[in-house]
Design a protein around this motif. Structure first.
Motif, PDB file in Angstrom:
ATOM      1  N   ALA A  56       0.826  -1.206   0.000  1.00 26.91           N
ATOM      2  CA  ALA A  56       0.000   0.000   0.000  1.00 26.91           C
ATOM      3  C   ALA A  56       0.864   1.261   0.000  1.00 26.91           C
TER       4      ALA A  56
ATOM      5  N   CYS B  91      -0.552   1.295   6.495  1.00 27.21           N
ATOM      6  CA  CYS B  91      -0.439  -0.163   6.543  1.00 27.21           C
ATOM      7  C   CYS B  91      -1.772  -0.863   6.805  1.00 27.21           C
TER       8      CYS B  91
ATOM      9  N   CYS C 286      -3.251  -2.860   3.904  1.00 32.52           N
ATOM     10  CA  CYS C 286      -2.237  -3.355   2.969  1.00 32.52           C
ATOM     11  C   CYS C 286      -2.339  -4.871   2.796  1.00 32.52           C
TER      12      CYS C 286
END
Length: 94
Positions: free
Chosen positions: A11, A34, A37
């Protein structure tokens, strides 16, 4: 399934790299990247297995990673995290 070449799917790949290497309260903003992600686990395992000291990796700060490393010195974090992911993927039987 473990993704060996995880970085292209991260990401943060479009983010400014310096945004993930911050201090203090700014780390909480970096950790938000995060959150969703798809390769967060792989990223975290990379940082733990290689004892990367700086930045937010896999949604964890340096301090959070150091705490994990102290709890399980010498662990293969890829193995630990891969096993945990597999356990979560298996539906609980009643």
């Amino acid at each position: 399934m473990w993704i060996e070449d995880w970085a292209p799917s991260a990401a943060c790949r479009q983010a400014q790299p310096d945004a993930l290497f911050v201090r203090g309260a700014e780390q909480n903003k970096a950790k938000l990247v995060c959150g969703g992600c798809p390769v967060r686990t792989e990223c975290l395992a990379e940082a733990l297995d290689n004892q990367i000291e700086w930045g937010v990796w896999g949604g964890m700060t340096e301090r959070e990673r150091r705490a994990l490393l102290r709890r399980r010195p010498g662990a293969s974090w890829r193995s630990v995290l891969e096993a945990a992911r597999e356990e979560q993927a298996v539906p609980a039987s009643h």
